[in-house]
Design an enzyme around this catalytic site. Structure first.
Site, mmCIF file in Angstrom:
data_model
loop_
_atom_site.group_PDB
_atom_site.id
_atom_site.type_symbol
_atom_site.label_atom_id
_atom_site.label_comp_id
_atom_site.label_asym_id
_atom_site.label_seq_id
_atom_site.Cartn_x
_atom_site.Cartn_y
_atom_site.Cartn_z
ATOM 1 N N TYR A 220 -53.557 -69.653 3.826
ATOM 2 C CA TYR A 220 -53.100 -68.550 3.157
ATOM 3 C C TYR A 220 -53.872 -67.045 3.452
ATOM 4 C CZ TYR A 220 -50.232 -72.035 0.826
ATOM 5 O OH TYR A 220 -49.434 -72.961 0.566
ATOM 6 N N TYR A 256 -40.641 -78.935 5.206
ATOM 7 C CA TYR A 256 -40.504 -77.622 5.920
ATOM 8 C C TYR A 256 -40.101 -77.814 7.385
ATOM 9 C CZ TYR A 256 -42.496 -72.995 7.463
ATOM 10 O OH TYR A 256 -42.673 -72.014 7.972
ATOM 11 N N CYS A 332 -46.709 -52.849 0.072
ATOM 12 C CA CYS A 332 -47.956 -52.360 0.418
ATOM 13 C C CYS A 332 -48.203 -51.542 1.620
ATOM 14 C CB CYS A 332 -49.002 -53.425 0.189
ATOM 15 S SG CYS A 332 -48.631 -55.044 1.017
ATOM 16 N N HIS A 806 -51.355 -58.689 2.955
ATOM 17 C CA HIS A 806 -51.256 -57.513 2.167
ATOM 18 C C HIS A 806 -51.943 -56.389 3.034
ATOM 19 C CE1 HIS A 806 -51.625 -55.337 -1.571
ATOM 20 N NE2 HIS A 806 -52.830 -55.745 -1.752
#
Length: 846
Positions: A220, A256, A332, A806
């Site tokens: 991540y 998945y 963002c 981000h």
């Protein structure tokens, strides 16, 4: 003062009851970021349902004559004790579902407030409450009560944009599951003790349902997760589906599909697990599901620790020019870009210095006006009115120390307006900051066809010089650009030995192998940009055949502000997107003077302006078609019903690269079906043509739809909503056979052709919005000056792809670097200038 009942009776005809489809703006002022929580509350016009803060409601009344406003004030409730220590209330539940507005999902913020409602009559500010209506005539009481109830019950526009209800757990059956082929390789999976077969990681283990291989999951953006080995296994084998070990229960498990790039359902999961010796009915959950992990990441993403600089405690900043922006859900990228743009003087002067004039000239619905909403955003960022510490929910007295969070601004109206009609920016998914920057500049260009244009601060001319190696004759072309895309030269890394050692240890399964980042010299990236590009199969007009040529690129002008993109995002050999983990020593100052273009050299000959040989259609006879397509005056071969024979495979290859279909067809036609390289050369040389994406028209042909052909009103409305006039929308649809997507592409590539037509700016023509119809000077208007620059801002990205992760930005203000992380604005101690994605430089005066 007149009796309030009489006043209401006199304005009763202007009070409307909201109908389905009415846009009710009851959470945000149309001209500022005032809200019901702001001092003075929010006033909703009971006729247009536009919201206005205390400072603008008088102006709206004076301009429109509207007198009745629904006044909303909202105060924060005292927060209940979540610990349940004798309060009598159960603790607040943690989210268990990746959803908003659904049982088990994330709570919505409105539950934290108490609201007060009343009607206010201007200009005397007479107030009417629900209780007051009981004593008034029936006709007044009924109309006003229905209007108040309608406004209170209506879905707020801003709240709807926030996706009030969203369920991230809806999963579809995988197309691979029903017919999945499993290998008979004798693999049996134990009930516990799982490890990644590559790195020995014991958490986040996925088993491939084709071959039973156990590998770790993805990493991540915040550093948690695995080492991507399950994904790499799919890329190497093509085996599409995996299940997360530890999430399997009698009810199912996390499955998945790498090929479908999503969590999926597998209706045959018990059968697929049994193949490898797993009895689903006896399994117990030992790992967090992907939903639980995503919820945890979503709860962590706003924490300062995720992007703090080397663990340093950063000092919060408040005041003008340091206003935070709320994250509206993966916004963002927008926040970072707009923070930087409003550091540029051109944008400040265009939108903020003139805000009073802009608001005075705003159309009747300012929420749909580009200039008004940009000015509103700019003033919100620069004024300091919203750059105040956010109240701590745990501290009702407000006595605690500032935590870095600000009240900030929530750019909901702005985001909705600039994203409208765009397939990506209209969604709540994460986007590429570079793509949004260019999209916004494009909108500025379109809305500033006359008058000052702040995007000129970034606009520059690029000169491309192509030299035929056989004749040594040259061709010069110029094009407009807004940023420099700098290639990353991985082979130039200065720490190659460390990288190779770390890779060797990972391949050997050493879980303690350090993560080593490639160190790339900035000079190496610039050198690669300046290297001549070799063009093979270049069609030379001098020798009338294909040959080899070289192309060099230089600056024909230097902009006031230069944007440099580090091309970190690329594709692997298997076409899987990836991000290059690199550190580049980007300098604080740049001198690009040596890269200025010089134009045609003394004694240098230019390539003749001769087109390639035309492509003839061999299967059509010149004569004999009269009775079908021609007439006695025109027996031309080039009839509208005849189309050239084109190499479909070449056209398809070009389309797959992202070029418009009609441009690809023209490229193949004008290069005589001579192959992909020649067609690509044609495209690169004609991308700036006004008719680049227009349909291919043979000599003597007509194109587009006929004037009598009906156009889709829905398509017309969609294009008009993007800021164009109905006439322009009609022209675009007629030129593209009434196909909406092609029409949108066409209109953006033909802006110069639309000069004589009114460009709408939220309902205003260009003449009304800029005060004149003076045609712009011929050719692109650029600013030029010395090629010396200093760094003043950069945008950084954390994550493995532009579609996730981000963004934050660092901006230099008064010799102090400041980090903007959505609502948190702090003085930066160690700005990570080597890890940026977009860099912004400004010209240094001589």
């Amino acid at each position: 003062m007149a009796d309030v009942g009489e006043v209401l009776m006199s304005v009763l005809s202007t009070i409307r009851v909201p109908k389905p489809g009415d846009r009710v703006h009851k959470d945000e002022c149309a001209l500022s970021f005032s809200s019901p929580e702001s001092e003075g509350g929010l006033y909703v016009c009971m006729n247009s349902f536009l919201g206005f803060g205390r400072q603008y409601v008088e102006r709206h009344h004076a301009r429109t004559g509207q007198r009745a406003y629904f006044h909303i004030t909202r105060t924060r409730k005292a927060k209940e004790d979540d610990s349940n220590s004798g309060s009598g209330h159960p603790p607040k539940k943690k989210p268990t579902r990746l959803a908003i507005g659904i049982e088990g999902g994330f709570d919505v913020e409105q539950e934290l407030y108490e609201e007060d409602y009343k009607v206010v009559i201007l200009p005397d500010r007479q107030e009417v409450t629900s209780d007051d209506l009981a004593t008034m005539p029936d006709v007044v009481r009924e109309r006003v009560s229905l209007s108040m109830a309608g406004i209170m019950s209506a879905d707020s526009v801003s709240h709807a944009l926030q996706v009030q209800q969203w369920d991230g757990e809806l999963r579809q059956e995988s197309r691979h599951a029903p017919e999945l082929k499993q290998l008979d390789n004798g693999v049996k999976i134990p009930p516990s003790g799982w490890r990644c077969e590559v790195c020995d990681l014991q958490e986040n283990i996925w088993m491939n349902l084709t071959d039973g291989k156990m590998m770790c999951g993805r990493r991540y953006f915040d550093g948690s997760g695995g080492n991507n080995h399950a994904l790499l296994h799919f890329q190497q084998t093509g085996f599409p589906i995996a299940v997360k070990l530890g999430t399997i229960t009698p009810d199912g498990g996390d499955v998945y599909s790498y090929d479908e790039d999503d969590m999926v359902l597998d209706s045959k999961l018990p059968e697929h697990l049994a193949h490898f010796g797993i009895n689903m009915m006896t399994m117990e959950k030992t790992e967090r599901t992907m939903t639980e992990l995503e919820i945890a990441v979503n709860q962590r993403v706003g924490e300062w620790e995720v992007i703090q600089e080397s663990g340093t405690t950063l000092r919060p900043m408040f005041g003008p020019g340091v206003t935070g922006m709320k994250n509206l859900g993966n916004s963002c990228y927008l926040n970072s870009v707009m923070q930087v743009l409003f550091t540029v003087p051109d944008f400040q002067q265009k939108y903020v210095s003139n805000i009073d004039k802009i608001i005075d000239e705003a159309p009747s619905d300012p929420t749909q006006d580009f200039k008004t909403q940009v000015a509103k955003l700019g003033y919100g960022l620069l004024s300091g009115d919203y750059s105040k510490p956010a109240p701590d929910p745990a501290d009702e007295t407000g006595a605690s120390e500032p935590r870095g969070d600000q009240i900030g601004i929530a750019p909901r109206m702005f985001k909705a307006l600039v994203g409208r009609g765009h397939p990506e920016f209209s969604t709540n998914r994460q986007q590429d900051a570079q793509e949004f920057l260019l999209h916004f500049i494009n909108m500025v260009e379109r809305n500033c066809r006359t008058g000052s244009n702040p995007s000129e601060a970034f606009r520059f001319l690029v000169e491309e010089r192509i030299v035929c190696q056989q004749s040594q004759k040259a061709k010069y072309t110029q094009r407009v650009d807004y940023m420099v895309q700098l290639p990353v030269q991985m082979e130039q890394a200065t720490n190659t030995e460390e990288l190779q050692e770390a890779e060797r240890r990972r391949e050997e399964g050493d879980s303690s192998a350090p993560t080593v980042r490639a160190q790339i010299p900035f000079t190496a990236c610039m050198a690669a940009l300046n290297e001549p590009e070799v063009l093979t199969d270049f069609w030379s007009s001098a020798v009338q055949s294909k040959t080899t040529a070289t192309k060099t690129t230089r600056f024909a002008s230097f902009p006031d502000h230069l944007v440099i993109q580090i091309k970190k995002f690329t594709f692997g050999l298997d076409w899987v997107p990836k991000k290059l983990d690199v550190s580049i020593d980007v300098p604080d100052t740049l001198d690009l003077s040596a890269l200025r273009a010089t134009g045609q050299q003394p004694g240098e000959e230019l390539l003749p302006e001769v087109a390639p040989p035309p492509l003839m259609t061999p299967d059509v006879e010149v004569k004999g078609i009269l009775g079908f397509h021609g007439n006695e005056e025109d027996d031309s071969l080039y009839s509208p019903l005849l189309s050239p024979v084109l190499d479909d495979s070449t056209v398809s290859q070009l389309c797959e690269m992202g070029f418009p279909l009609e441009a690809c067809r023209k490229a193949v036609y004008y290069t005589g079906n001579t192959g992909i390289d020649a067609a690509m050369n044609w495209i690169m040389g004609h991308m700036d043509d006004a008719d680049f994406a227009s349909p291919l028209v043979m000599p003597g042909c007509s194109s587009g739809t006929t004037p009598t052909e009906s156009l889709s009103e829905e398509h017309l409305a969609t294009i008009v909503s993007m800021g164009f006039s109905r006439e322009q929308a009609t022209k675009a649809l007629r030129a593209t056979s009434n196909v909406l997507d092609r029409a949108v592409d066409w209109i953006f590539s033909h802006l110069d052709d639309l000069e004589s037509m009114d460009v709408s700016e939220g309902g205003r023509s260009a003449a009304e919005s800029e005060g004149g119809r003076e045609p712009p000077p011929p050719g692109p208007r650029v600013k030029d000056g010395p090629g010396k620059y200093e760094l003043f801002a950069f945008i950084s990205h954390m994550g493995t792809s532009t579609m996730c992760g981000h963004y934050v930005c660092h901006i230099k203000k008064d010799h102090q670097w400041v980090i903007f992380n959505d609502q948190k604005v702090c003085a930066s101690e160690k700005p990570p200038k080597d890890l940026g994605y977009l860099y912004f430089y400004r010209r240094v005066s001589e």
